[in-house]
Motif scaffolding. Structure first.
Motif, PDB file in Angstrom:
ATOM      1  N   VAL A  76       0.864  -1.181   0.000  1.00  0.00           N
ATOM      2  CA  VAL A  76       0.000   0.000   0.000  1.00  0.00           C
ATOM      3  C   VAL A  76       0.895   1.224   0.000  1.00  0.00           C
ATOM      4  O   VAL A  76       1.792   1.346   0.835  1.00  0.00           O
ATOM      5  N   GLU A  77       0.667   2.139  -0.954  1.00  0.00           N
ATOM      6  CA  GLU A  77       1.549   3.291  -1.118  1.00  0.00           C
ATOM      7  C   GLU A  77       0.794   4.602  -0.996  1.00  0.00           C
ATOM      8  O   GLU A  77      -0.360   4.715  -1.426  1.00  0.00           O
ATOM      9  N   ARG A  78       1.477   5.590  -0.416  1.00  0.00           N
ATOM     10  CA  ARG A  78       0.934   6.948  -0.407  1.00  0.00           C
ATOM     11  C   ARG A  78       0.888   7.477  -1.843  1.00  0.00           C
ATOM     12  O   ARG A  78       1.816   7.240  -2.627  1.00  0.00           O
ATOM     13  N   GLU A  79      -0.161   8.190  -2.187  1.00  0.00           N
ATOM     14  CA  GLU A  79      -0.256   8.755  -3.528  1.00  0.00           C
ATOM     15  C   GLU A  79       0.722   9.918  -3.696  1.00  0.00           C
ATOM     16  O   GLU A  79       0.870  10.753  -2.805  1.00  0.00           O
ATOM     17  N   VAL A  80       1.406   9.911  -4.834  1.00  0.00           N
ATOM     18  CA  VAL A  80       2.280  11.026  -5.200  1.00  0.00           C
ATOM     19  C   VAL A  80       1.637  11.744  -6.373  1.00  0.00           C
ATOM     20  O   VAL A  80       1.411  11.137  -7.435  1.00  0.00           O
ATOM     21  N   ILE A  81       1.331  13.013  -6.197  1.00  0.00           N
ATOM     22  CA  ILE A  81       0.760  13.810  -7.283  1.00  0.00           C
ATOM     23  C   ILE A  81       1.902  14.321  -8.151  1.00  0.00           C
ATOM     24  O   ILE A  81       2.786  15.057  -7.679  1.00  0.00           O
ATOM     25  N   GLY A  82       1.902  13.932  -9.403  1.00  0.00           N
ATOM     26  CA  GLY A  82       2.979  14.384 -10.279  1.00  0.00           C
ATOM     27  C   GLY A  82       3.010  13.627 -11.583  1.00  0.00           C
ATOM     28  O   GLY A  82       2.113  12.843 -11.899  1.00  0.00           O
ATOM     29  N   ARG A  83       4.064  13.849 -12.335  1.00  0.00           N
ATOM     30  CA  ARG A  83       4.245  13.222 -13.635  1.00  0.00           C
ATOM     31  C   ARG A  83       4.844  11.827 -13.470  1.00  0.00           C
ATOM     32  O   ARG A  83       5.594  11.571 -12.529  1.00  0.00           O
ATOM     33  N   GLU A  84       4.502  10.940 -14.395  1.00  0.00           N
ATOM     34  CA  GLU A  84       5.061   9.587 -14.402  1.00  0.00           C
ATOM     35  C   GLU A  84       6.118   9.514 -15.491  1.00  0.00           C
ATOM     36  O   GLU A  84       5.804   9.561 -16.677  1.00  0.00           O
ATOM     37  N   ILE A  85       7.375   9.433 -15.074  1.00  0.00           N
ATOM     38  CA  ILE A  85       8.505   9.447 -15.992  1.00  0.00           C
ATOM     39  C   ILE A  85       9.125   8.051 -16.064  1.00  0.00           C
ATOM     40  O   ILE A  85       9.325   7.402 -15.034  1.00  0.00           O
ATOM     41  N   GLN A  86       9.431   7.603 -17.268  1.00  0.00           N
ATOM     42  CA  GLN A  86      10.016   6.279 -17.461  1.00  0.00           C
ATOM     43  C   GLN A  86      11.384   6.387 -18.131  1.00  0.00           C
ATOM     44  O   GLN A  86      11.627   7.291 -18.931  1.00  0.00           O
ATOM     45  N   VAL A  87      12.255   5.445 -17.783  1.00  0.00           N
ATOM     46  CA  VAL A  87      13.586   5.376 -18.389  1.00  0.00           C
ATOM     47  C   VAL A  87      13.878   3.930 -18.764  1.00  0.00           C
ATOM     48  O   VAL A  87      13.645   3.014 -17.968  1.00  0.00           O
ATOM     49  N   ALA A  88      14.373   3.708 -19.972  1.00  0.00           N
ATOM     50  CA  ALA A  88      14.784   2.371 -20.409  1.00  0.00           C
ATOM     51  C   ALA A  88      16.265   2.192 -20.084  1.00  0.00           C
ATOM     52  O   ALA A  88      17.077   3.082 -20.351  1.00  0.00           O
ATOM     53  N   VAL A  89      16.603   1.054 -19.496  1.00  0.00           N
ATOM     54  CA  VAL A  89      17.999   0.755 -19.177  1.00  0.00           C
ATOM     55  C   VAL A  89      18.363  -0.572 -19.842  1.00  0.00           C
ATOM     56  O   VAL A  89      17.552  -1.495 -19.903  1.00  0.00           O
ATOM     57  N   ARG A  90      19.575  -0.654 -20.363  1.00  0.00           N
ATOM     58  CA  ARG A  90      20.055  -1.897 -20.969  1.00  0.00           C
ATOM     59  C   ARG A  90      21.530  -2.081 -20.632  1.00  0.00           C
ATOM     60  O   ARG A  90      22.260  -1.103 -20.373  1.00  0.00           O
ATOM     61  N   GLY A  91      21.981  -3.346 -20.636  1.00  0.00           N
ATOM     62  CA  GLY A  91      23.385  -3.626 -20.385  1.00  0.00           C
ATOM     63  C   GLY A  91      23.594  -4.495 -19.175  1.00  0.00           C
ATOM     64  O   GLY A  91      22.662  -4.797 -18.427  1.00  0.00           O
ATOM     65  N   ASN A  92      24.838  -4.913 -18.975  1.00  0.00           N
ATOM     66  CA  ASN A  92      25.201  -5.763 -17.847  1.00  0.00           C
ATOM     67  C   ASN A  92      25.972  -4.965 -16.795  1.00  0.00           C
ATOM     68  O   ASN A  92      25.380  -4.258 -15.999  1.00  0.00           O
ATOM     69  N   ASP A  93      27.289  -5.061 -16.801  1.00  0.00           N
ATOM     70  CA  ASP A  93      28.097  -4.398 -15.773  1.00  0.00           C
ATOM     71  C   ASP A  93      28.121  -2.879 -15.915  1.00  0.00           C
ATOM     72  O   ASP A  93      28.246  -2.159 -14.926  1.00  0.00           O
ATOM     73  N   LYS A  94      28.037  -2.380 -17.147  1.00  0.00           N
ATOM     74  CA  LYS A  94      28.055  -0.937 -17.381  1.00  0.00           C
ATOM     75  C   LYS A  94      26.808  -0.532 -18.156  1.00  0.00           C
ATOM     76  O   LYS A  94      26.861  -0.274 -19.362  1.00  0.00           O
ATOM     77  N   PRO A  95      25.660  -0.492 -17.466  1.00  0.00           N
ATOM     78  CA  PRO A  95      24.390  -0.239 -18.160  1.00  0.00           C
ATOM     79  C   PRO A  95      24.261   1.186 -18.683  1.00  0.00           C
ATOM     80  O   PRO A  95      24.931   2.115 -18.188  1.00  0.00           O
ATOM     81  N   LEU A  96      23.413   1.341 -19.678  1.00  0.00           N
ATOM     82  CA  LEU A  96      23.111   2.633 -20.280  1.00  0.00           C
ATOM     83  C   LEU A  96      21.651   2.978 -20.007  1.00  0.00           C
ATOM     84  O   LEU A  96      20.792   2.099 -19.987  1.00  0.00           O
ATOM     85  N   ALA A  97      21.384   4.263 -19.840  1.00  0.00           N
ATOM     86  CA  ALA A  97      20.013   4.734 -19.618  1.00  0.00           C
ATOM     87  C   ALA A  97      19.574   5.582 -20.797  1.00  0.00           C
ATOM     88  O   ALA A  97      20.339   6.423 -21.300  1.00  0.00           O
ATOM     89  N   SER A  98      18.345   5.388 -21.224  1.00  0.00           N
ATOM     90  CA  SER A  98      17.801   6.159 -22.340  1.00  0.00           C
ATOM     91  C   SER A  98      17.394   7.551 -21.874  1.00  0.00           C
ATOM     92  O   SER A  98      17.413   7.870 -20.677  1.00  0.00           O
ATOM     93  N   LEU A  99      16.997   8.375 -22.822  1.00  0.00           N
ATOM     94  CA  LEU A  99      16.339   9.629 -22.476  1.00  0.00           C
ATOM     95  C   LEU A  99      15.013   9.300 -21.787  1.00  0.00           C
ATOM     96  O   LEU A  99      14.348   8.324 -22.156  1.00  0.00           O
ATOM     97  N   PRO A 100      14.596  10.072 -20.798  1.00  0.00           N
ATOM     98  CA  PRO A 100      13.317   9.804 -20.133  1.00  0.00           C
ATOM     99  C   PRO A 100      12.144  10.046 -21.078  1.00  0.00           C
ATOM    100  O   PRO A 100      12.221  10.876 -21.998  1.00  0.00           O
ATOM    101  N   GLY A 101      11.060   9.325 -20.831  1.00  0.00           N
ATOM    102  CA  GLY A 101       9.839   9.508 -21.599  1.00  0.00           C
ATOM    103  C   GLY A 101       8.641   9.492 -20.679  1.00  0.00           C
ATOM    104  O   GLY A 101       8.731   9.092 -19.521  1.00  0.00           O
TER     105      GLY A 101
END
Length: 358
Positions: free
Chosen positions: A214-239
């Motif tokens: 059960v979580e407290r509601e957070v009013i705001g935007r929902e931002i997502q990031v794609a991550v790929r890789g093993n030991d040195k992962p990369l993050a995409s631009l947020p969407g």
């Protein structure tokens, strides 16, 4: 020399239909000059079935659904293991199983025992990311900011409902969100504005799991990031998805044709950098490898809250994960699949150096 690629899809999960859509898209996008593809369908009862025909003949989603002649899961799995997964040569498994009995480390554990390379997260990361309660504990230890939450087992609910409701009202207040601990695609989640809705939401969540968050509601935007890789992962631009739904539930995600993606999300350079770094930090804290999508809330005061990590995000042509990579570095869908396969082979090769005898 072509690589043999086994694609697992369907599964004994309420996310069965989502898995079918993912598998259909992947099978149509595979480069058959590089791979020999064996689609393997797992029914809602957990029976394993070979597709029994060439993937090029898969024209409709219904073509991916086949029946099993086996009477139980063990015999159906045995048949697939003997006839297909025991094929010699370079091979790899691509598990496209969303939710329970596939994304939770169970199938990954089987593949580890078989010593077959597979795409995506390992046993520990798969189990952790699907269990929201445990992942929140690990992320908290890593110093990652999250919304306040409480977690309860079903036996606790049966023993003392009044105390649980009271603790939720005092610590989290209304509105709050009730979620099954180990499920995705917003299934079984309720937004509760009062005690009666809370009781109903808890009952709904316990239909799908024996533990809830059960979580407290957070009013705001929902931002997502794609991550790929093993030991040195990369993050995409947020969407982010642009929508008018007060609660982004299953129907909103998969049925609303008016949804639009904003990639990159309209953020300052500083916030964009902060979110990408936080995504990688969370990814590594949960021992992820291969791929994951990291979801955040961003409130009006630019306070960032990590919502959850999805170890097998939606993977159709219109899903946020592959589109974010295309917008970030131009990686096309088919190229992304091959990158994930390469990550899997690299991780598997590293494990072969481990010594298991003294």
């Amino acid at each position: 020399m072509k690589t043999t690629l086994f694609i697992l899809y369907g599964g004994k999960s309420v996310e069965h239909e989502v898995s079918l859509k993912t598998a259909f898209t992947v099978i149509k996008a595979i480069d058959y000059s590089k791979f020999i593809v064996y689609p393997i369908y797992i029914t809602t009862a957990g029976l394993w079935c070979s597709l029994g025909k060439q993937p090029e003949q898969v024209l409709e989603l219904s073509d991916l659904i086949v029946e099993s002649n086996s009477r139980n899961a063990a015999s159906s799995m045995g048949e697939v293991l003997i006839k297909q997964l025991s094929i010699e040569g370079k091979k790899i498994v691509l598990p496209l199983l969303h939710g329970s009995n596939g994304e939770d480390g169970t199938v990954q554990g089987l593949l580890e025992l078989l010593n077959i390379a597979y795409v995506g997260n390992g046993v520990l990361a798969s189990a952790l990311t699907l269990d929201k309660a445990l992942s929140k504990q690990v992320l908290a230890q890593a110093g990652i900011h999250q919304a306040e939450y409480l977690s309860f087992r079903y036996d606790q609910w049966l023993e003392d409902r009044s105390s649980i409701c009271l603790s939720i009202e005092k610590k989290l207040k209304f509105p709050c969100y009730v979620k099954p601990a180990s499920l995705g695609s917003s299934i079984g989640i309720s937004r509760c504005e009062d005690k009666q809705q809370l009781i109903e939401g808890i009952g709904e969540a316990y239909r799908y799991d024996t533990k809830i968050v059960v979580e407290r509601e957070v009013i705001g935007r929902e931002i997502q990031v794609a991550v790929r890789g093993n030991d040195k992962p990369l993050a995409s631009l947020p969407g982010e998805f642009i929508h008018n739904h007060p609660f982004f539930d299953f129907e909103s995600k998969y049925m609303d044709k008016s949804l639009t993606m904003s990639i990159p999300a309209q953020l300052s350079e500083t916030m964009t950098s902060q979110i990408r770094q936080a995504a990688i930090h969370a990814y590594q804290s949960l021992c992820c490898s291969g791929l994951a999508r990291v979801d955040f809330f961003l409130d009006a005061n630019d306070q960032l809250y990590l919502n959850e990590i999805n170890a097998l995000p939606g993977f159709t042509n219109f899903s946020m994960y592959p589109v974010m990579w295309e917008k970030t570095d131009g990686t096309r869908y088919s190229e992304l699949i091959e990158m994930l396969i390469d990550y899997a082979f690299m991780r598997h090769a590293e494990k072969q150096s481990i010594v298991y005898t003294r």
